[in-house]
Design a protein around this motif. Structure first.
Motif, mmCIF file in Angstrom:
data_model
loop_
_atom_site.group_PDB
_atom_site.id
_atom_site.type_symbol
_atom_site.label_atom_id
_atom_site.label_comp_id
_atom_site.label_asym_id
_atom_site.label_seq_id
_atom_site.Cartn_x
_atom_site.Cartn_y
_atom_site.Cartn_z
ATOM 1 N N UNK A 132 0.829 -1.198 0.000
ATOM 2 C CA UNK A 132 0.000 0.000 0.000
ATOM 3 C C UNK A 132 0.868 1.254 0.000
ATOM 4 N N UNK A 133 0.503 2.255 -0.791
ATOM 5 C CA UNK A 133 1.119 3.557 -0.590
ATOM 6 C C UNK A 133 0.912 3.950 0.875
ATOM 7 N N UNK A 134 1.960 4.481 1.495
ATOM 8 C CA UNK A 134 1.907 4.743 2.939
ATOM 9 C C UNK A 134 2.663 6.009 3.302
ATOM 10 N N UNK A 135 2.452 6.421 4.543
ATOM 11 C CA UNK A 135 3.117 7.595 5.103
ATOM 12 C C UNK A 135 4.306 7.130 5.936
ATOM 13 N N UNK A 136 5.362 6.692 5.283
ATOM 14 C CA UNK A 136 6.541 6.181 5.998
ATOM 15 C C UNK A 136 7.411 7.308 6.545
ATOM 16 N N UNK A 137 7.491 8.408 5.835
ATOM 17 C CA UNK A 137 8.422 9.492 6.153
ATOM 18 C C UNK A 137 7.697 10.551 6.972
ATOM 19 N N UNK A 138 8.220 10.821 8.186
ATOM 20 C CA UNK A 138 7.464 11.635 9.125
ATOM 21 C C UNK A 138 8.350 12.614 9.884
ATOM 22 N N UNK A 139 7.680 13.617 10.470
ATOM 23 C CA UNK A 139 8.303 14.590 11.358
ATOM 24 C C UNK A 139 7.391 14.725 12.577
ATOM 25 N N UNK A 140 7.937 14.435 13.746
ATOM 26 C CA UNK A 140 7.186 14.597 14.993
ATOM 27 C C UNK A 140 8.017 15.458 15.943
ATOM 28 N N UNK A 141 7.369 16.018 16.936
ATOM 29 C CA UNK A 141 8.106 16.847 17.895
ATOM 30 C C UNK A 141 7.471 16.752 19.280
ATOM 31 N N UNK A 142 8.295 17.111 20.256
ATOM 32 C CA UNK A 142 7.870 17.103 21.645
ATOM 33 C C UNK A 142 8.499 18.308 22.331
ATOM 34 N N UNK A 143 7.709 18.978 23.158
ATOM 35 C CA UNK A 143 8.206 20.138 23.894
ATOM 36 C C UNK A 143 8.198 19.842 25.382
ATOM 37 N N UNK A 144 9.111 20.476 26.076
ATOM 38 C CA UNK A 144 9.164 20.348 27.536
ATOM 39 C C UNK A 144 7.891 20.942 28.130
ATOM 40 N N UNK A 145 7.478 20.443 29.304
ATOM 41 C CA UNK A 145 6.298 21.017 29.960
ATOM 42 C C UNK A 145 6.435 22.531 30.107
ATOM 43 N N UNK A 146 5.375 23.230 29.746
ATOM 44 C CA UNK A 146 5.380 24.686 29.801
ATOM 45 C C UNK A 146 5.907 25.348 28.541
ATOM 46 N N UNK A 147 6.473 24.545 27.627
ATOM 47 C CA UNK A 147 7.039 25.101 26.391
ATOM 48 C C UNK A 147 6.189 24.770 25.160
ATOM 49 N N UNK A 148 5.101 24.048 25.349
ATOM 50 C CA UNK A 148 4.298 23.579 24.209
ATOM 51 C C UNK A 148 3.834 24.716 23.299
ATOM 52 N N UNK A 149 3.536 25.854 23.871
ATOM 53 C CA UNK A 149 3.036 26.986 23.087
ATOM 54 C C UNK A 149 4.152 27.730 22.346
ATOM 55 N N UNK A 150 5.393 27.298 22.550
ATOM 56 C CA UNK A 150 6.537 27.960 21.918
ATOM 57 C C UNK A 150 6.867 27.370 20.544
ATOM 58 N N UNK A 151 6.108 26.357 20.109
ATOM 59 C CA UNK A 151 6.315 25.734 18.797
ATOM 60 C C UNK A 151 5.028 25.830 18.000
ATOM 61 N N UNK A 152 5.182 26.305 16.767
ATOM 62 C CA UNK A 152 4.039 26.342 15.861
ATOM 63 C C UNK A 152 4.505 25.802 14.515
#
Length: 180
Positions: A132-152
């Motif tokens: 099946x054509x698939x979404x193999x290639x990805x970008x994920x991210x994680x922010x430290x607690x309290x920093x979540x709003x600092x990434x858009x």
């Protein structure tokens, strides 16, 4: 921090567990490599962690590798209903929801068609092994607690004009601020 991984390939169901093991081994390796700095492990010592790569998770309707499922997936893509019908069958999204991998990480909305299993040099999906054509290639991210709003995230898309591989690259862009 930036981490890049190429997790176990193949669509066989047992490889799903192998990809989870690859993820866990990478996390252990990062802990061993960086150790504890001021008592804080790798995953907790940065404002933001971006993890990119060929994670090899597949779109799976539980009949993967059959001509019938392959052709059904192609039809969904042709009808431009990939977001509605393919993403719920995406193994990475399912595994993240079950907190088996990339716990606490986020991924931006996917609006592009699958980026894997193309004919090299062509603008058509490969029917090799009826994968099946698939979404193999990805970008994920994680922010430290309290920093979540600092990434858009400002961009997340497949780049379908680069034809040199059976993968099409994924591009992501972010506005990022550090935490106090």
């Amino acid at each position: 921090a930036f981490v890049s991984s190429h997790l176990a390939a193949q669509a066989k169901h047992k490889r799903l567990l192998k990809r989870q093991e690859n993820y866990e081994e990478t996390c252990q390796g990062l802990r061993a490599l960086t150790g504890k700095v001021k008592g804080v492990e790798f995953m907790h010592r940065f404002d933001h962690i971006f993890w990119v790569g060929d994670f090899n998770y597949r779109v799976d309707f539980h009949d993967h590798g059959t001509p019938m499922e392959y052709n059904s997936v192609l039809k969904i893509i042709q009808d431009q209903k990939h977001v509605e019908f393919l993403l719920p069958k995406d193994q990475l999204g399912q595994q993240m929801d079950m907190q088996r991998v990339f716990v606490g990480f986020k991924e931006g909305p996917i609006s592009f068609p699958p980026t894997y299993r193309w004919v090299k040099g062509e603008r058509e999906y490969s029917s090799k092994k009826n994968q099946n054509p698939s979404y193999c290639d990805r970008v994920v991210w994680k922010s430290a607690p309290g920093c979540e709003e600092k990434v858009k995230q400002t961009l997340y898309e497949g780049i379908f004009d680069l034809l040199d591989s059976d993968h099409r690259p994924v591009a992501a862009a972010f506005d990022v601020r550090t935490c106090p």
